[in-house]
Design an enzyme around this catalytic site. Structure first.
Site, PDB file in Angstrom:
ATOM      1  N   GLU A 457     -58.463  22.939   3.763  1.00  0.00           N
ATOM      2  CA  GLU A 457     -58.551  24.384   3.487  1.00  0.00           C
ATOM      3  C   GLU A 457     -57.139  24.957   3.544  1.00  0.00           C
ATOM      4  O   GLU A 457     -56.376  24.645   4.475  1.00  0.00           O
ATOM      5  CB  GLU A 457     -59.435  25.103   4.516  1.00  0.00           C
ATOM      6  CG  GLU A 457     -59.467  26.608   4.248  1.00  0.00           C
ATOM      7  CD  GLU A 457     -60.437  27.396   5.115  1.00  0.00           C
ATOM      8  OE1 GLU A 457     -61.000  26.822   6.066  1.00  0.00           O
ATOM      9  OE2 GLU A 457     -60.613  28.594   4.835  1.00  0.00           O
ATOM     10  N   ASN A 516     -59.096  30.635   0.181  1.00  0.00           N
ATOM     11  CA  ASN A 516     -59.900  31.829   0.513  1.00  0.00           C
ATOM     12  C   ASN A 516     -59.650  32.928  -0.519  1.00  0.00           C
ATOM     13  O   ASN A 516     -58.509  33.268  -0.806  1.00  0.00           O
ATOM     14  CB  ASN A 516     -59.519  32.346   1.897  1.00  0.00           C
ATOM     15  CG  ASN A 516     -59.994  31.413   2.990  1.00  0.00           C
ATOM     16  OD1 ASN A 516     -61.170  31.352   3.298  1.00  0.00           O
ATOM     17  ND2 ASN A 516     -59.062  30.651   3.542  1.00  0.00           N
ATOM     18  N   GLU A 548     -63.261  29.776  -1.786  1.00  0.00           N
ATOM     19  CA  GLU A 548     -64.120  30.187  -0.651  1.00  0.00           C
ATOM     20  C   GLU A 548     -64.276  31.697  -0.650  1.00  0.00           C
ATOM     21  O   GLU A 548     -63.288  32.427  -0.649  1.00  0.00           O
ATOM     22  CB  GLU A 548     -63.454  29.795   0.681  1.00  0.00           C
ATOM     23  CG  GLU A 548     -63.548  28.332   1.004  1.00  0.00           C
ATOM     24  CD  GLU A 548     -63.122  28.029   2.451  1.00  0.00           C
ATOM     25  OE1 GLU A 548     -63.093  28.956   3.291  1.00  0.00           O
ATOM     26  OE2 GLU A 548     -62.818  26.855   2.709  1.00  0.00           O
ATOM     27  N   ASP A 578     -68.140  30.823   2.643  1.00  0.00           N
ATOM     28  CA  ASP A 578     -67.469  30.696   3.943  1.00  0.00           C
ATOM     29  C   ASP A 578     -68.274  31.408   5.029  1.00  0.00           C
ATOM     30  O   ASP A 578     -69.009  32.354   4.743  1.00  0.00           O
ATOM     31  CB  ASP A 578     -66.076  31.347   3.814  1.00  0.00           C
ATOM     32  CG  ASP A 578     -65.108  30.845   4.854  1.00  0.00           C
ATOM     33  OD1 ASP A 578     -65.524  30.032   5.694  1.00  0.00           O
ATOM     34  OD2 ASP A 578     -63.937  31.263   4.815  1.00  0.00           O
ATOM     35  N   GLU A 635     -67.498  24.161  10.395  1.00  0.00           N
ATOM     36  CA  GLU A 635     -66.174  24.679  10.774  1.00  0.00           C
ATOM     37  C   GLU A 635     -66.072  24.850  12.282  1.00  0.00           C
ATOM     38  O   GLU A 635     -67.096  25.055  12.944  1.00  0.00           O
ATOM     39  CB  GLU A 635     -65.986  26.060  10.140  1.00  0.00           C
ATOM     40  CG  GLU A 635     -64.930  26.110   9.088  1.00  0.00           C
ATOM     41  CD  GLU A 635     -64.720  27.548   8.637  1.00  0.00           C
ATOM     42  OE1 GLU A 635     -63.569  27.933   8.473  1.00  0.00           O
ATOM     43  OE2 GLU A 635     -65.723  28.283   8.439  1.00  0.00           O
TER      44      GLU A 635
HETATM   45  P1  C2E Z   1     -61.618  31.072   7.632  1.00  0.00           P
HETATM   46  O1  C2E Z   1     -61.480  31.030   6.161  1.00  0.00           O
HETATM   47  O2  C2E Z   1     -63.024  30.999   8.147  1.00  0.00           O
HETATM   48  O3  C2E Z   1     -60.741  29.953   8.233  1.00  0.00           O
HETATM   49  C1  C2E Z   1     -61.050  29.187   9.304  1.00  0.00           C
HETATM   50  C2  C2E Z   1     -60.377  29.679  10.535  1.00  0.00           C
HETATM   51  O4  C2E Z   1     -60.878  28.949  11.636  1.00  0.00           O
HETATM   52  C3  C2E Z   1     -58.862  29.432  10.523  1.00  0.00           C
HETATM   53  O5  C2E Z   1     -58.235  30.443  11.228  1.00  0.00           O
HETATM   54  C4  C2E Z   1     -58.755  28.158  11.337  1.00  0.00           C
HETATM   55  O6  C2E Z   1     -57.502  27.982  11.938  1.00  0.00           O
HETATM   56  C5  C2E Z   1     -59.822  28.377  12.352  1.00  0.00           C
HETATM   57  N1  C2E Z   1     -60.341  27.110  12.908  1.00  0.00           N
HETATM   58  C6  C2E Z   1     -60.581  25.968  12.291  1.00  0.00           C
HETATM   59  N2  C2E Z   1     -61.053  25.055  13.169  1.00  0.00           N
HETATM   60  C7  C2E Z   1     -61.103  25.656  14.391  1.00  0.00           C
HETATM   61  C8  C2E Z   1     -61.504  25.220  15.684  1.00  0.00           C
HETATM   62  O7  C2E Z   1     -61.906  24.099  15.935  1.00  0.00           O
HETATM   63  N3  C2E Z   1     -61.446  26.112  16.687  1.00  0.00           N
HETATM   64  C9  C2E Z   1     -60.982  27.360  16.474  1.00  0.00           C
HETATM   65  N4  C2E Z   1     -60.929  28.179  17.503  1.00  0.00           N
HETATM   66  N5  C2E Z   1     -60.591  27.805  15.266  1.00  0.00           N
HETATM   67  C10 C2E Z   1     -60.650  26.945  14.215  1.00  0.00           C
HETATM   68  P2  C2E Z   1     -57.003  31.188  10.683  1.00  0.00           P
HETATM   69  O8  C2E Z   1     -56.113  30.263   9.970  1.00  0.00           O
HETATM   70  O9  C2E Z   1     -56.460  31.996  11.785  1.00  0.00           O
HETATM   71  O10 C2E Z   1     -57.630  32.141   9.587  1.00  0.00           O
HETATM   72  C11 C2E Z   1     -58.463  33.156   9.912  1.00  0.00           C
HETATM   73  C12 C2E Z   1     -59.082  33.766   8.721  1.00  0.00           C
HETATM   74  O11 C2E Z   1     -58.087  34.402   7.919  1.00  0.00           O
HETATM   75  C13 C2E Z   1     -59.712  32.767   7.758  1.00  0.00           C
HETATM   76  O12 C2E Z   1     -60.980  32.428   8.201  1.00  0.00           O
HETATM   77  C14 C2E Z   1     -59.728  33.528   6.481  1.00  0.00           C
HETATM   78  O13 C2E Z   1     -60.848  34.383   6.438  1.00  0.00           O
HETATM   79  C15 C2E Z   1     -58.486  34.353   6.597  1.00  0.00           C
HETATM   80  N6  C2E Z   1     -57.429  33.704   5.784  1.00  0.00           N
HETATM   81  C16 C2E Z   1     -56.546  32.757   6.136  1.00  0.00           C
HETATM   82  N7  C2E Z   1     -55.730  32.499   5.098  1.00  0.00           N
HETATM   83  C17 C2E Z   1     -56.144  33.244   4.059  1.00  0.00           C
HETATM   84  C18 C2E Z   1     -55.702  33.442   2.690  1.00  0.00           C
HETATM   85  O14 C2E Z   1     -54.776  32.796   2.188  1.00  0.00           O
HETATM   86  N8  C2E Z   1     -56.405  34.341   1.925  1.00  0.00           N
HETATM   87  C19 C2E Z   1     -57.447  35.043   2.470  1.00  0.00           C
HETATM   88  N9  C2E Z   1     -58.073  35.923   1.648  1.00  0.00           N
HETATM   89  N10 C2E Z   1     -57.866  34.912   3.708  1.00  0.00           N
HETATM   90  C20 C2E Z   1     -57.228  34.034   4.509  1.00  0.00           C
HETATM   91 MG    MG Z   2     -62.170  29.958   4.790  1.00  0.00          MG
HETATM   92 MG    MG Z   3     -64.628  30.232   7.855  1.00  0.00          MG
END
Ligand code: C2E
Ligand code: MG
Ligand code: MG
Length: 676
Positions: A457, A516, A548, A578, A635
Site C-alpha cells: 500500500e 488511497n 483504495e 478500505d 489490516e
Molecule cells: P489507511 O489507508 O487505512 O492506511 C493504513 C494505516 O494503518 C496506515 O497509517 C498504516 O501505517 C497503519 N497500519 C498498518 N498496519 C498497522 C498495524 O499493524 N498497527 C497499527 N497501529 N497501524 C497500522 P498511516 O500511514 O498513518 O495512514 C493513515 C491514513 O492516512 C491512511 O489510512 C489513509 O487513509 C491516509 N493516507 C495515507 N497516505 C495517503 C495518501 O497518499 N492519500 C490519501 N488520500 N490518504 C492517505
Molecule cells: Mg488505505
Molecule cells: Mg485502512
C-alpha cells in the site's frame, strides 16, 4: 474586503446628499435674507415718507410764522397761523421754560413724554423764506417711531386684511398705525417754541403693495426652496434606505455580517464594565443542506428567518447577532462566566430545536470567550479582530464534527494550536509539494500462508525540513477540507506509476500497489480518464495499480460513484474498499459497488474482551466476501495468532506491523529482493 467596499459605499451615499443640503441651506438663507431686507427697507421708506409729510407741514407753518413775526408780535403771528390749521390739529406757543403762553386746540404737549415730541434742528430762529433743513431731524427722531416695527406693521396689516371685505373699497384706508406727535419749531432767540401737533398714520394701502411684493417674492423664492426641501428629504430617506440595505441580510431580512462586525466593535469599545465579559459565538444549524433538500430552499429560507426572529428576541441590550452565511449565525453575547454563557447557550439551542414543531432540527455552537482583561483598556478592545475571533469560535465548533451528544464547545489553547497548525499546513503545502517533501512509503502486504510479499500500500509521509516526519493524520484531514488532497493523490498515483515502470525496466519482481484515493476526487466527472492519463504518463501497467477508497466515499452520490468505478474497472484498475467495518458499514455497498478487494478495518482486531465475538464477525465477513468473489486484505495485524487465524479463514493478504511497517521505496526494494 467586503467590509471595506461597504464602508466606501456608505461614505459615497452620505457624501451625495451634501450638495443638496448645501443648496437648500443657501436658498433658504438667501430667501429669508431677501424678504427681510426688502421688508426692513420698505418700512424705513414708509416711516421716512410719513415723517417727511409732517415735516413738510411743519416747514410751511414755520415759514408762515416767521413771515408774520416780521411786523407782528408772536401772539398775533400765531393767530394768523391758527387760521390755516384744520380742526384735528393743535398749536401751542411756549417760552424758554416750556411755559405754555398760548394754545390752540384740545391738548398741550406733555414735556414729560419727550418721545412724542419731534424736535427740529438746528435750534435757531429761521429767517423768512429760509428752507428747513430736513435730514438731520429725521435721523434724530427715528427712535421716537421705532416702536413701529415691520412685524407690527405686518401683523396689523394682516388683521386689517382679514377684517375687511374686499368689496368695500374703504378697507384700503384702514389705519394700521396712528400716533400723534408734537413738532417742536424754535421761533426766536429767547427760546420760544411753537409746537404743532400732527398724526403719523400708516394705512392699509401703504403696506398693501409691500404685501403683494413680499408675497410675490415668497412665491418666487419659496417654491424652489420648498422643492429643494423635498429633494433633501427624499435624498436623506433614500440614503437611509441605501445604508439599511447595506446592513440587511438578503435572506433573513435582518442584519448582515458587515453590521455585526461594525456593531460588535462599537459595543466592545464602549463597554466599560469589567464585571462582564463577552463571548463571540458561532451558531450553526446541523444538516441545513439536508433540510433544504427535503423541504425546498424556500422553506429553508423561511426557517432562517425564524431563527433570526428567535435570536432577535433572545438578545439583551448591548448584544448583537447576524447571519454569517448559509445556516451560520454570529452572536455577541454578554456573560459573567464561561459556565453562565454555556448554560444560556444550551437553553437557546434547546429552544431553537422547537421553533418548527413538526421538523427535526439540531444546532451546535462554538464559543470564543473574550478575556475579561480585554474590557479594561479601550486600546485592547479596539484591537480585537471580530472576524478572526468568530472563526476561532467556528474552529471550536468544527472540532465537534461527528461527535454525538456534543453541541457546545469553547475555544481553548488546544484548538488554538490545531488552528495554528492548520494555518501552517495551508501556508506551506504548495511549496512542500514542489520541493518534493512528500515521500512515497510502501507497506507490504503478505500472503498469510507463504508469508511472501504479494502487494503493497502506498502511504504518504511529509518529511519537513522544519518539523521532521509528519504522519498523514496530521495533514490529510486538512487537505481533505481545503481540497489539496486531490493534488496529493495525483502526486502519489504518479509516484506509484513511476515505481511500477522502474520495476518493469529493471526486471524486478512487480507486485500490485494500492493507492488511497480520497472521496474528494469523486466530484470529478472525468476521474477515470484523469487517472489513466497519470498512469500512462509513465507507461505503467494498469493492472499493477489498485485504487483504495474509504467507505465514507459511498455516502456521496451513489449513481455517480458507481459510474466512475465502472469506468476505472474498464480501464483495468482494481478497486479496493478500505477500512471496511469502520463507522457505519453498509452491506449494500458490497452488493452494489463493482469492487475487487475488501480491506478489513484494523478495529476488528482490537479489544481483548470481545475477541471471540470479533472473530465470529471476521470469519463471517470473509465468507461473505469469498461468496462475492472479493479478495480479502486484513489490516493492522500485529500478532502471530491473528495471522494464523486469518490464514485458517482463507484471508488473501495481511498488512500489519507483525510483518512490516510502512517503509521508504529503497527499503521495500531490498525487502522484496530478499523475499524472492
Ligand atoms: P489507511 O489507508 O487505512 O492506511 C493504513 C494505516 O494503518 C496506515 O497509517 C498504516 O501505517 C497503519 N497500519 C498498518 N498496519 C498497522 C498495524 O499493524 N498497527 C497499527 N497501529 N497501524 C497500522 P498511516 O500511514 O498513518 O495512514 C493513515 C491514513 O492516512 C491512511 O489510512 C489513509 O487513509 C491516509 N493516507 C495515507 N497516505 C495517503 C495518501 O497518499 N492519500 C490519501 N488520500 N490518504 C492517505
Ligand atoms: Mg488505505
Ligand atoms: Mg485502512
Amino acid at each position: 474586503m467586503y467590509g471595506q467596499n461597504n464602508q466606501k459605499r456608505k461614505r459615497f451615499y452620505k457624501k451625495s446628499i451634501w450638495p443638496s443640503i448645501g443648496m437648500f441651506v443657501f436658498f433658504t438663507i438667501s430667501c429669508v435674507g431677501l424678504v427681510l431686507t426688502f421688508m426692513v427697507s420698505f418700512q424705513g421708506y414708509l416711516v421716512d415718507s410719513k415723517i417727511a409729510d409732517i415735516q413738510e407741514d411743519a416747514v410751511s407753518l414755520g415759514r408762515l410764522m416767521n413771515l408774520h413775526m416780521k411786523n407782528k408780535t408772536i401772539f398775533e403771528a400765531a393767530s394768523f397761523v391758527e387760521v390755516y390749521l384744520s380742526d384735528d390739529k393743535d398749536l401751542c406757543i411756549t417760552d424758554e421754560h416750556n411755559q405754555v403762553l398760548r394754545h390752540f386746540g384740545q391738548t398741550v404737549p406733555d414735556f414729560e413724554q419727550t418721545e412724542h415730541i419731534l424736535v427740529f434742528a438746528p435750534l435757531r430762529v429761521l429767517t423768512p423764506y429760509e428752507l428747513m433743513p430736513d435730514l438731520d431731524w429725521k435721523k434724530k427722531h427715528k427712535d421716537s417711531v421705532s416702536k413701529l416695527t415691520f412685524q407690527e406693521i405686518l401683523k396689523r396689516s394682516m388683521e386689517a386684511l382679514l377684517d375687511s371685505s374686499f368689496e368695500d373699497s374703504k378697507w384700503l384706508e384702514t389705519p394700521l398705525y396712528q400716533e400723534y406727535y408734537w413738532v417742536e419749531i424754535p421761533i426766536n432767540k429767547q427760546g420760544y417754541h411753537m409746537y404743532y401737533r400732527d398724526a403719523l398714520v400708516i394705512a392699509q394701502k401703504n403696506v398693501f403693495y409691500m404685501n403683494i411684493a413680499v408675497f410675490a417674492e415668497l412665491i418666487l423664492l419659496g417654491v424652489p426652496t420648498v422643492l429643494l426641501f423635498f429633494n433633501v428629504c427624499s435624498s436623506i430617506s433614500m440614503q437611509r434606505h441605501m445604508v439599511n440595505l447595506l446592513y440587511q441580510d438578503p435572506v433573513t431580512g435582518g442584519k448582515n455580517w458587515n453590521y455585526f462586525l461594525e456593531q460588535s466593535k462599537k459595543i466592545l469599545c464602549q463597554f466599560r464594565n469589567t464585571k462582564y465579559t463577552y463571548a463571540i459565538v458561532n451558531l450553526h444549524m446541523i444538516r441545513y443542506q439536508d433540510y433544504c433538500a427535503c423541504n425546498g430552499s424556500r422553506e429553508g429560507e423561511a426557517l432562517l428567518k425564524k431563527i433570526d426572529g428567535f435570536l432577535q428576541i433572545s438578545m439583551d441590550s448591548g448584544e448583537t447577532f447576524a447571519r454569517f452565511g448559509k445556516a451560520d449565525f454570529g452572536l455577541l453575547l454578554r456573560s459573567t462566566s464561561k459556565e453562565q454563557c454555556e448554560k444560556r447557550l444550551k437553553k437557546m439551542l434547546v429552544e431553537l430545536t422547537g421553533i418548527k414543531k413538526d421538523k427535526m432540527m439540531s444546532f451546535s455552537a462554538g464559543i470564543y470567550l473574550l478575556h475579561p482583561a480585554a474590557n479594561r483598556k479601550g486600546q485592547r478592545r479596539r484591537q480585537i479582530n471580530i472576524d478572526q475571533v468568530y472563526h476561532f469560535a467556528c474552529a471550536a465548533r468544527g472540532t465537534m464534527r461527528g461527535k454525538d451528544g456534543e453541541y457546545l464547545k469553547v475555544f481553548d489553547q488546544q484548538i488554538l494550536q490545531e488552528q495554528l497548525w492548520k494555518n501552517k499546513v495551508e501556508e506551506t503545502m504548495e511549496a512542500a509539494l514542489l520541493n518534493g517533501e512528500f515521500k512515497l512509503y510502501l507497506q507490504p502486504k503478505f500472503d498469510p500462508v507463504t508469508e511472501k510479499i504479494v502487494g503493497a500500500e502506498a502511504l504518504v509521509r511529509w518529511i519537513s525540513p522544519e518539523d521532521g516526519m509528519i504522519p498523514p493524520n496530521r495533514f490529510i484531514p486538512v487537505f481533505e477540507e481545503n481540497g489539496f488532497i486531490t493534488k496529493l493523490d495525483d502526486y502519489m498515483i504518479l509516484a506509484v506509476a513511476k515505481l511500477q515502470s522502474e520495476w518493469k525496466l529493471k526486471g524486478q519482481k512487480q507486485v500490485p500497489v494500492s493507492v488511497n484515493i480520497s472521496r474528494v476526487n469523486f466530484v470529478k466527472e472525468d476521474l477515470a480518464e484523469h487517472i489513466c492519463h497519470l498512469v500512462d504518463s509513465y507507461g505503467a501497467d494498469h493492472a499493477g495499480i489498485e485504487l483504495e477508497l474509504t467507505e465514507s466515499a459511498v455516502f456521496g452520490n451513489k449513481e455517480r460513484l458507481m459510474q466512475i468505478l465502472k469506468e476505472l474497472k474498464m480501464c483495468g484498475f482494481s478497486i479496493s474498499m478500505d477500512d471496511f467495518g469502520a463507522g457505519y458499514s453498509s452491506l449494500n455497498s458490497l452488493k452494489d459497488l463493482p469492487i475487487d478487494v475488501l480491506k478489513l478495518d484494523m478495529d476488528f482486531f482490537r479489544g481483548e474482551d470481545e475477541q471471540q465475538r470479533g472473530e465470529i464477525v471476521v470469519k463471517e465477513t470473509i465468507r461473505l466476501a469469498q461468496a462475492l468473489h472479493l479478495k480479502i486484505v486484513a489490516e493492522g495485524i500485529e500478532k502471530k495468532e491473528q495471522v494464523e487465524f486469518l490464514a485458517e479463514q482463507g484471508c488473501d493478504m495481511i498488512q500489519g506491523f507483525y510483518f512490516a511497517k510502512p517503509m521508504p521505496v529503497e527499503e521495500f526494494n531490498e525487502r522484496i529482493k530478499r523475499d524472492c
